[in-house]
Design an enzyme around this catalytic site. Sequence first.
Site, mmCIF file in Angstrom:
data_model
loop_
_atom_site.group_PDB
_atom_site.id
_atom_site.type_symbol
_atom_site.label_atom_id
_atom_site.label_comp_id
_atom_site.label_asym_id
_atom_site.label_seq_id
_atom_site.Cartn_x
_atom_site.Cartn_y
_atom_site.Cartn_z
ATOM 1 C CB SER A 250 -0.902 0.014 1.234
ATOM 2 O OG SER A 250 -0.105 0.123 2.409
ATOM 3 C CB VAL B 70 5.227 1.377 8.211
ATOM 4 C CG1 VAL B 70 4.060 1.355 9.193
ATOM 5 C CG2 VAL B 70 6.476 0.780 8.841
ATOM 6 C CB CYS C 8 -8.769 4.786 0.212
ATOM 7 S SG CYS C 8 -10.055 3.887 -0.691
ATOM 8 C CB CYS D 19 -12.387 -1.893 0.244
ATOM 9 S SG CYS D 19 -10.816 -1.754 -0.619
#
Length: 375
Positions: A19, A22, A204, A108
Site C-alpha cells: 500500500s 509501513v 481512501c 473493499c
Amino acid sequence: MSVATLSAPEKTRVIVGMSGGVDSSVSALLLLEQGYQVEGLFMKNWEEDDGTEYCTAKEDLADAQAVCDRIGIKLHTANFAAEYWDNVFEHFLAEYKAGRTPNPDILCNREIKFKAFLDYALMLGADLIATGHYVRRRDRDGRSELLKGLDPNKDQSYFLHAVGGEQLAKTLFPVGELEKPEVRAIAEKHSLATAKKKDSTGICFIGERRFSDFLKQYLPAQPGNIEAVDGEVIGRHHGLMYHTIGQRQGLGIGGLKDASDEPWYVLSKDLQRNVLIVGQGNDHPWLFSRALLASEIYWVNPVDLSAPLKLTAKVRYRQSDQACTLEQTSDGYRAVFEVPQRAVTPGQSVVFYDGEVCLGGGVIEQAEPWFEGRA
C-alpha cells in the site's frame, strides 16, 4: 501459532499487497527473511480527477517502489478502479442515499483485496498472498480461522470479518503477531522509506477533503427539519446523509430558549419525513439500544445457529467486546446485549467473536430501544 510464523518452503511464491505504508512494507521484509519467494503488488482502486490533490496514490506508489527496491523484490501494479466502483462505491452511495451509514473498508476488503487482488495474484502464478493487516490466521480442523491481531490497539479483524475461510487459507498476515511499535522498529532497522510514514486515516477515495463536500458531488442534498424528541422544530439540516447516530458536531443548534447548555446529539433519522431527531446529553436514553437486527451476514466459516449462541460483539471499530446472545430469526439475525449499547447505527457492521476468533458479522438493519416509549 499463525502459519505466518512457520518456516516456509523456498518454492512458495507470495505476492504482498503493497500500500505504500509501513505495515505492508514490513510484511514483505519478514516473508523474505522467512525464505519465501516474495513479490509486491500495488493496487490502484480509485481514478481521481486530473490535477486533484486529494488522492495520495502517486506518493504511495513511489513509497512502495522504494521499499521493494530496498529489499530487492519486484513490484507489480494493477488497476482495480472499475471493480471498486461497481462492487464498493456504488453500494456506498446507495446506502447513503437510503439514509444509512456504510463502511466501505469492509466491502473493499471482501471485494477488492481478498477477491480481485487474490485472483490477480493467483493468475500471476502466486501460491499465496499477504497483507499488512493486524490479524492472525489459524488453521484447525481443516479450515482457516480469523483471529484478532495481538496488538489490541491495532486489531483489524472487524474490517476483515466478511472474508471467507477459503480466501484466508491463501493469505499470510506477517505483522499480526506484532505490535505497531515493533513494526516501526523493524522498518527503521532496515532503513525502509516508510518507517516513519503516518498511518492512513479515513476513507481512501476521499483523502483530506471534507466528507460533505465529497458526497454532494454524487448525491443531491435533501434539506429538512431538525426536531427535538417532543416534535418541536429547532433547526434545519442539509441532508440526512451528512449525519450519523450519536453525532455531536455540525448540527448548528444553539441558543435555544429554555434549553440547557448540554450539547445536542443526533438520536434518530426519520427517513419517511426527512427529519433529523436530536436530543441533549451524551447519555440521552434514545442513544441506547438493548438489541439489534442484522442482515447480509458473512461467516468466515459456517456457524451453527440452530440454538442461540452466547458470543461477544463489536458494533464499531475499536469497541471493547460486548457480551450478547445471537439468534437467527425469520427477519435475519438478532443480537441481544447484556449491557445497552450506545449509538447503534444502521448501515454499520456488527461483528461477532468467540474469544479471540472472529466468526463473521453483518450489516445493522435496525436498533431496538432499551426502554419503552421510544419511536
